[in-house]
Design a protein around this motif. Structure first.
Motif, PDB file in Angstrom:
ATOM      1  N   VAL A  83       0.847  -1.193   0.000  1.00  0.00           N
ATOM      2  CA  VAL A  83       0.000   0.000   0.000  1.00  0.00           C
ATOM      3  C   VAL A  83       0.884   1.245   0.000  1.00  0.00           C
ATOM      4  N   PRO A  84       0.562   2.253  -0.822  1.00  0.00           N
ATOM      5  CA  PRO A  84       1.375   3.471  -0.862  1.00  0.00           C
ATOM      6  C   PRO A  84       1.466   4.144   0.508  1.00  0.00           C
ATOM      7  N   GLN A  85       2.591   4.785   0.767  1.00  0.00           N
ATOM      8  CA  GLN A  85       2.784   5.440   2.058  1.00  0.00           C
ATOM      9  C   GLN A  85       3.608   6.712   1.923  1.00  0.00           C
ATOM     10  N   GLU A  86       3.604   7.324   0.727  1.00  0.00           N
ATOM     11  CA  GLU A  86       4.456   8.485   0.510  1.00  0.00           C
ATOM     12  C   GLU A  86       4.063   9.704   1.346  1.00  0.00           C
ATOM     13  N   HIS A  87       2.828   9.709   1.901  1.00  0.00           N
ATOM     14  CA  HIS A  87       2.394  10.822   2.744  1.00  0.00           C
ATOM     15  C   HIS A  87       2.523  10.502   4.232  1.00  0.00           C
ATOM     16  N   SER A  88       3.071   9.353   4.578  1.00  0.00           N
ATOM     17  CA  SER A  88       3.128   8.957   5.983  1.00  0.00           C
ATOM     18  C   SER A  88       3.973   9.913   6.820  1.00  0.00           C
ATOM     19  N   HIS A  89       5.057  10.431   6.245  1.00  0.00           N
ATOM     20  CA  HIS A  89       5.920  11.403   6.923  1.00  0.00           C
ATOM     21  C   HIS A  89       5.678  12.790   6.307  1.00  0.00           C
ATOM     22  N   ARG A  90       4.428  13.170   6.216  1.00  0.00           N
ATOM     23  CA  ARG A  90       4.083  14.381   5.486  1.00  0.00           C
ATOM     24  C   ARG A  90       4.735  15.625   6.089  1.00  0.00           C
ATOM     25  N   ASN A  91       4.973  15.635   7.375  1.00  0.00           N
ATOM     26  CA  ASN A  91       5.645  16.779   7.999  1.00  0.00           C
ATOM     27  C   ASN A  91       7.036  17.004   7.393  1.00  0.00           C
ATOM     28  N   ILE A  92       7.750  15.928   7.130  1.00  0.00           N
ATOM     29  CA  ILE A  92       9.087  16.036   6.532  1.00  0.00           C
ATOM     30  C   ILE A  92       8.979  16.386   5.046  1.00  0.00           C
ATOM     31  N   VAL A  93       7.995  15.827   4.375  1.00  0.00           N
ATOM     32  CA  VAL A  93       7.793  16.127   2.951  1.00  0.00           C
ATOM     33  C   VAL A  93       7.487  17.613   2.762  1.00  0.00           C
ATOM     34  N   LEU A  94       6.617  18.157   3.595  1.00  0.00           N
ATOM     35  CA  LEU A  94       6.257  19.572   3.480  1.00  0.00           C
ATOM     36  C   LEU A  94       7.461  20.473   3.746  1.00  0.00           C
ATOM     37  N   ALA A  95       8.224  20.143   4.791  1.00  0.00           N
ATOM     38  CA  ALA A  95       9.395  20.958   5.127  1.00  0.00           C
ATOM     39  C   ALA A  95      10.422  20.907   3.996  1.00  0.00           C
ATOM     40  N   THR A  96      10.629  19.729   3.428  1.00  0.00           N
ATOM     41  CA  THR A  96      11.586  19.588   2.331  1.00  0.00           C
ATOM     42  C   THR A  96      11.100  20.329   1.090  1.00  0.00           C
ATOM     43  N   ASN A  97       9.803  20.276   0.847  1.00  0.00           N
ATOM     44  CA  ASN A  97       9.254  20.961  -0.313  1.00  0.00           C
ATOM     45  C   ASN A  97       9.429  22.474  -0.192  1.00  0.00           C
ATOM     46  N   ASP A  98       9.242  23.015   1.011  1.00  0.00           N
ATOM     47  CA  ASP A  98       9.484  24.441   1.243  1.00  0.00           C
ATOM     48  C   ASP A  98      10.911  24.820   0.861  1.00  0.00           C
ATOM     49  N   LEU A  99      11.866  23.999   1.286  1.00  0.00           N
ATOM     50  CA  LEU A  99      13.273  24.264   0.988  1.00  0.00           C
ATOM     51  C   LEU A  99      13.553  24.139  -0.502  1.00  0.00           C
ATOM     52  N   LEU A 100      12.986  23.120  -1.120  1.00  0.00           N
ATOM     53  CA  LEU A 100      13.215  22.871  -2.540  1.00  0.00           C
ATOM     54  C   LEU A 100      12.783  24.059  -3.386  1.00  0.00           C
ATOM     55  N   LYS A 101      11.665  24.683  -3.025  1.00  0.00           N
ATOM     56  CA  LYS A 101      11.126  25.773  -3.828  1.00  0.00           C
ATOM     57  C   LYS A 101      11.974  27.040  -3.747  1.00  0.00           C
ATOM     58  N   LEU A 102      12.896  27.117  -2.781  1.00  0.00           N
ATOM     59  CA  LEU A 102      13.772  28.290  -2.693  1.00  0.00           C
ATOM     60  C   LEU A 102      14.680  28.406  -3.911  1.00  0.00           C
ATOM     61  N   ASN A 103      15.093  27.277  -4.428  1.00  0.00           N
ATOM     62  CA  ASN A 103      15.938  27.230  -5.628  1.00  0.00           C
ATOM     63  C   ASN A 103      15.814  25.830  -6.203  1.00  0.00           C
ATOM     64  N   ASN A 104      15.161  25.720  -7.346  1.00  0.00           N
ATOM     65  CA  ASN A 104      14.815  24.413  -7.893  1.00  0.00           C
ATOM     66  C   ASN A 104      15.240  24.328  -9.357  1.00  0.00           C
ATOM     67  N   PRO A 105      16.557  24.308  -9.605  1.00  0.00           N
ATOM     68  CA  PRO A 105      17.049  24.350 -10.988  1.00  0.00           C
ATOM     69  C   PRO A 105      16.648  23.140 -11.826  1.00  0.00           C
ATOM     70  N   ASP A 106      16.378  22.008 -11.184  1.00  0.00           N
ATOM     71  CA  ASP A 106      16.007  20.812 -11.939  1.00  0.00           C
ATOM     72  C   ASP A 106      14.498  20.686 -12.137  1.00  0.00           C
ATOM     73  N   ASN A 107      13.755  21.691 -11.681  1.00  0.00           N
ATOM     74  CA  ASN A 107      12.312  21.727 -11.910  1.00  0.00           C
ATOM     75  C   ASN A 107      11.600  20.483 -11.377  1.00  0.00           C
ATOM     76  N   ILE A 108      12.031  20.018 -10.211  1.00  0.00           N
ATOM     77  CA  ILE A 108      11.358  18.899  -9.550  1.00  0.00           C
ATOM     78  C   ILE A 108       9.976  19.384  -9.124  1.00  0.00           C
ATOM     79  N   GLN A 109       8.928  18.639  -9.465  1.00  0.00           N
ATOM     80  CA  GLN A 109       7.566  19.126  -9.288  1.00  0.00           C
ATOM     81  C   GLN A 109       7.131  19.208  -7.829  1.00  0.00           C
ATOM     82  N   ASP A 110       7.529  18.268  -7.031  1.00  0.00           N
ATOM     83  CA  ASP A 110       7.164  18.253  -5.614  1.00  0.00           C
ATOM     84  C   ASP A 110       8.032  17.213  -4.918  1.00  0.00           C
ATOM     85  N   ALA A 111       8.389  17.489  -3.677  1.00  0.00           N
ATOM     86  CA  ALA A 111       9.265  16.577  -2.943  1.00  0.00           C
ATOM     87  C   ALA A 111       8.662  15.175  -2.836  1.00  0.00           C
TER      88      ALA A 111
END
Length: 391
Positions: free
Chosen positions: A27-55
């Motif tokens: 069963v998928p579980q990519e949102h199980s650690h959503r607190n870490i995913v959100l924090a990482t996504n915030d950082l990623l959006k500061l400078n995202n030269p590879d255009n990664i869509q979402d952490a």
């Protein structure tokens, strides 16, 4: 934080599975650690030269991850690439908490095709940050040997967090679930996947199975803390000795002025042989010129300064219960032990220029030594690396 509606629409599409398929995969579980995913996504959006869509794409299986990988060609490396960029962005802002979250994200378990199946390691991309390069993702705990591996991953995560000045106890934030049953027809196991639970459902539902006890974390980071203490002691000792790092007032108070007998009358003048006649200055100038030439000449002999870039293999100093690789000079190359020599050699080679003031030839030699040891095991790998260094 604003999250792309399109990104999450894509995520919903790629993780949706009919009931029949759920019986064949975990069963998928990519949102199980959503607190870490959100924090990482915030950082990623500061400078995202590879255009990664979402952490969160980095935690999906390769086929699904490719939908949000941007310019990252190898979807199995998307999690590492996301963590690496997030870490760089946090480091640029001296954001220790951000760097910690990026390290934790790198260590999270990825989705796989079935219960107990290990996710694929990233092999095509080398992380820019050695702290990220030292970490790998957790594996499904139902897999053979996965629980022991996950403990090793958590211990290394604790060391890397401690090395950047973070709270090493947060290494357990990357811990995954209790192992599920390999023959579970529902494939539900002990997972959760709540997209709207920003705390992370693995935390809010008390499903996280921490890898390390407090004592195990303390043992894992003991070497890191000792290296910091040694560095502090060295600084204090130098200042107490009245060397050039101390100020003039400290030197005078320590009795290093002329009144203490250090003037010419004490034999420290030219007659004492400390002038040009003794060759000291000439030798120093000659050596300085040679060093300067070597530092600026890629073809010069490798010079590692005062550092010892070699690697030791055997019982490590960080408490690991099996033979492993670690830097010989732990005070300079502050890194925990590893079972793969590439983790240690890549770390050393990424640090020699800054830590040792090594010349370009030394950096090239180190890279060549790492290549020579690649694929070898145990003492043979360490010997190959050390021999290629020529020190």
């Amino acid at each position: 934080m604003k999250h792309s509606v399109l990104a999450f629409a894509l995520i919903g599409a790629v993780v949706a599975r009919p009931t029949a398929l759920l019986k064949k995969r975990e069963v998928p579980q990519e949102h199980s650690h959503r607190n870490i995913v959100l924090a990482t996504n915030d950082l990623l959006k500061l400078n995202n030269p590879d255009n990664i869509q979402d952490a969160v794409f980095g935690l999906l299986g390769a086929a699904a991850a490719a939908n949000g990988a941007g310019n990252i060609a190898d979807a199995d490396c998307l999690q590492q690439a996301t963590a690496d960029q997030a870490f760089s962005n946090a480091k640029e802002n001296d954001d220790v908490e951000g760097m910690t979250n990026a390290l934790i994200f790198r260590a999270l378990e990825r989705n796989t095709g079935k219960v107990g199946l290990a996710s694929v390691a990233c092999k095509s991309i080398v992380a820019v940050n050695p702290e990220i390069a030292a970490i790998q993702q957790h594996q499904d705990p139902a897999g053979e040997g996965a629980q022991a591996l996950n403990k090793d991953i958590a211990a290394e995560l604790a060391r890397q967090i401690a090395a950047i000045g973070g709270d090493e106890s947060r290494a357990n934030d990357a811990s995954t679930f209790q192992p599920g049953e390999l023959d579970d027809a529902t494939a539900a196991g002990n997972t959760c996947n709540e997209e709207n639970d920003n705390e992370g459902c693995i935390n809010s539902q008390n499903l996280r199975n921490d890898d390390l006890s407090d004592d195990e974390i303390a043992a894992a980071v003991a070497n890191v803390n000792q290296a910091d203490a040694n560095a502090d002691n060295k600084t204090n000792d130098n200042k107490a000795a009245g060397d050039k790092a101390g100020d003039k007032a400290g030197n005078k108070a320590a009795g290093n002025d002329k009144a203490a007998g250090n003037d010419k009358a004490a034999g420290n003048d030219k007659a004492a042989g400390n002038d040009k006649a003794a060759g000291n200055k000439a030798s120093a100038d000659k050596q300085a010129a040679a060093d300067e030439t070597a530092a600026g000449d890629d073809n010069a002999q490798a010079a590692f300064g005062d550092c010892d870039p070699t690697i030791a293999f055997g019982a490590p100093s960080d408490g690991r219960q099996e033979d492993a690789f670690e830097p010989t000079d732990l005070a300079t190359f502050n890194h925990g032990s590893a079972l793969n020599i590439g983790v240690i050699s890549n770390f050393i080679c990424s640090q020699v220029s800054n830590k040792c003031s090594a010349n370009a030839a030394a950096v090239d030699t180190c890279d060549q030594a790492a290549a020579a040891a690649s694929g070898l095991q145990g003492q043979q790998a360490a010997d190959a690396f050390n021999s290629a260094l020529g020190v």
